[in-house]
Design an enzyme around this catalytic site. Structure first.
Site, PDB file in Angstrom:
ATOM      1  N   ASP A 110       0.869  -1.177   0.000  1.00  0.00           N
ATOM      2  CA  ASP A 110       0.000   0.000   0.000  1.00  0.00           C
ATOM      3  C   ASP A 110       0.911   1.234   0.000  1.00  0.00           C
ATOM      4  O   ASP A 110       1.451   1.606  -1.040  1.00  0.00           O
ATOM      5  CB  ASP A 110      -0.865  -0.161   1.259  1.00  0.00           C
ATOM      6  N   LYS A 138      -0.977  -1.005  -4.657  1.00  0.00           N
ATOM      7  CA  LYS A 138      -1.772   0.214  -4.875  1.00  0.00           C
ATOM      8  C   LYS A 138      -0.839   1.341  -5.322  1.00  0.00           C
ATOM      9  O   LYS A 138      -0.297   2.071  -4.485  1.00  0.00           O
ATOM     10  CB  LYS A 138      -2.491   0.614  -3.574  1.00  0.00           C
ATOM     11  N   PHE A 159      -9.951  -0.091  -0.174  1.00  0.00           N
ATOM     12  CA  PHE A 159      -9.650  -1.106   0.832  1.00  0.00           C
ATOM     13  C   PHE A 159     -10.280  -2.432   0.421  1.00  0.00           C
ATOM     14  O   PHE A 159     -11.448  -2.493   0.052  1.00  0.00           O
ATOM     15  CB  PHE A 159     -10.167  -0.671   2.206  1.00  0.00           C
ATOM     16  N   ILE A 160      -9.474  -3.504   0.481  1.00  0.00           N
ATOM     17  CA  ILE A 160      -9.977  -4.827   0.081  1.00  0.00           C
ATOM     18  C   ILE A 160      -9.848  -5.856   1.211  1.00  0.00           C
ATOM     19  O   ILE A 160      -9.010  -5.694   2.103  1.00  0.00           O
ATOM     20  CB  ILE A 160      -9.266  -5.355  -1.195  1.00  0.00           C
ATOM     21  N   ARG A 172     -10.256 -12.906   6.454  1.00  0.00           N
ATOM     22  CA  ARG A 172      -9.093 -13.552   5.819  1.00  0.00           C
ATOM     23  C   ARG A 172      -9.463 -14.860   5.140  1.00  0.00           C
ATOM     24  O   ARG A 172      -8.801 -15.307   4.208  1.00  0.00           O
ATOM     25  CB  ARG A 172      -8.000 -13.840   6.857  1.00  0.00           C
TER      26      ARG A 172
HETATM   27  P1  IMP Z   1       1.790  -0.450   3.827  1.00  0.00           P
HETATM   28  O1  IMP Z   1       2.804  -0.607   4.927  1.00  0.00           O
HETATM   29  O2  IMP Z   1       1.059   0.861   3.883  1.00  0.00           O
HETATM   30  O3  IMP Z   1       2.362  -0.723   2.439  1.00  0.00           O
HETATM   31  O4  IMP Z   1       0.656  -1.495   4.078  1.00  0.00           O
HETATM   32  C1  IMP Z   1       0.941  -2.810   4.024  1.00  0.00           C
HETATM   33  C2  IMP Z   1       0.052  -3.631   4.929  1.00  0.00           C
HETATM   34  O5  IMP Z   1      -1.183  -2.980   5.253  1.00  0.00           O
HETATM   35  C3  IMP Z   1      -0.310  -4.871   4.185  1.00  0.00           C
HETATM   36  O6  IMP Z   1       0.654  -5.884   4.385  1.00  0.00           O
HETATM   37  C4  IMP Z   1      -1.666  -5.204   4.741  1.00  0.00           C
HETATM   38  O7  IMP Z   1      -1.511  -5.968   5.908  1.00  0.00           O
HETATM   39  C5  IMP Z   1      -2.265  -3.872   5.083  1.00  0.00           C
HETATM   40  N1  IMP Z   1      -3.137  -3.360   4.016  1.00  0.00           N
HETATM   41  C6  IMP Z   1      -2.882  -2.378   3.136  1.00  0.00           C
HETATM   42  N2  IMP Z   1      -3.916  -2.181   2.292  1.00  0.00           N
HETATM   43  C7  IMP Z   1      -4.853  -3.097   2.647  1.00  0.00           C
HETATM   44  C8  IMP Z   1      -6.169  -3.409   2.140  1.00  0.00           C
HETATM   45  O8  IMP Z   1      -6.695  -2.830   1.186  1.00  0.00           O
HETATM   46  N3  IMP Z   1      -6.811  -4.420   2.788  1.00  0.00           N
HETATM   47  C9  IMP Z   1      -6.288  -5.100   3.836  1.00  0.00           C
HETATM   48  N4  IMP Z   1      -5.070  -4.832   4.341  1.00  0.00           N
HETATM   49  C10 IMP Z   1      -4.364  -3.847   3.754  1.00  0.00           C
END
Ligand code: IMP
Ligand code: MG
Length: 182
Positions: A110, A138, A159-160, A172
């Protein structure tokens, strides 16, 4: 017209986004692509728990070459459906990665905060090489400049849940991917 099968998780409504048959195709293609690179060698595939469980398991079933596996567990804190930017290490590298070719598997990238943390963790190991594979990405919210070597599917900034991904700990176990309805 067929009714859209909405689901409700902890009071929020989610709508169908990606069917399990399509995920299967994406994962199989990734397995073949990664095998084309590592075939004949024995990489260590590292799954980032918890979200990666389904993706990792299906990837491994489709991977035709030799490999070892390991897991690390990280917790990224979310304010509902937004990344808070805080990531804690719950469990670190369980195996000696010295001189190994490592591929880190993520369910979704993300903002890239989690990836940055993992990158730092890898720098403490004397690996031969390291790459990153993620099922979903994303691009609109990615803030890091770290390369992502293998991407299953880029998705819009929605968000998914499902196929290992959770909303507040739930969802999950759903085989398909659903996205939050606005
Ligand atoms: P980041 O550190 O912002 O890149 O987010 C990474 C973590 O956030 C992922 O490994 C997921 O656990 C969680 N995450 C990010 N986007 C989503 C989503 O759309 N659905 C569910 N979990 C998400
Ligand atoms: Mg995750």
């Amino acid at each position: 017209m067929q009714a859209i099968q909405e689901i409700s998780i902890r009071g929020k409504t989610f709508i169908p986004f990606i069917k399990s048959a399509e995920i299967e195709k994406i994962v199989k293609e990734l397995s073949e692509k990664i095998h084309r690179h590592y075939g004949g060698r024995t990489p260590v595939f590292v799954g980032v728990l918890n979200g990666v469980i389904m993706f990792f398991s299906d990837f491994l079933k489709n991977y035709p070459g030799n490999c070892e596996i390991a897991f690390i567990q990280l917790a990224s804190y979310h304010d509902n459906t937004c990344s808070s930017g805080k990531v804690n290490i719950i469990s670190n590298w369980p195996v000696d990665l010295t001189d190994r070719e490592v591929v880190v598997f993520e369910d979704i990238v993300d903002t890239g905060t989690t990836l940055k943390k993992i990158h730092k963790m890898i720098q403490d190991q004397k690996v031969k090489s390291s790459k990153v594979a993620t099922l979903f990405f994303k691009p609109d919210v990615y803030k890091s400049d770290l390369p992502i070597d293998y991407i299953g599917r880029p998705i819009p900034n929605r968000f998914i849940v499902g196929y290992g991904l959770d909303f507040d700990g739930m969802g999950r176990n759903i085989p398909d991917i659903y996205q939050l309805k606005d």
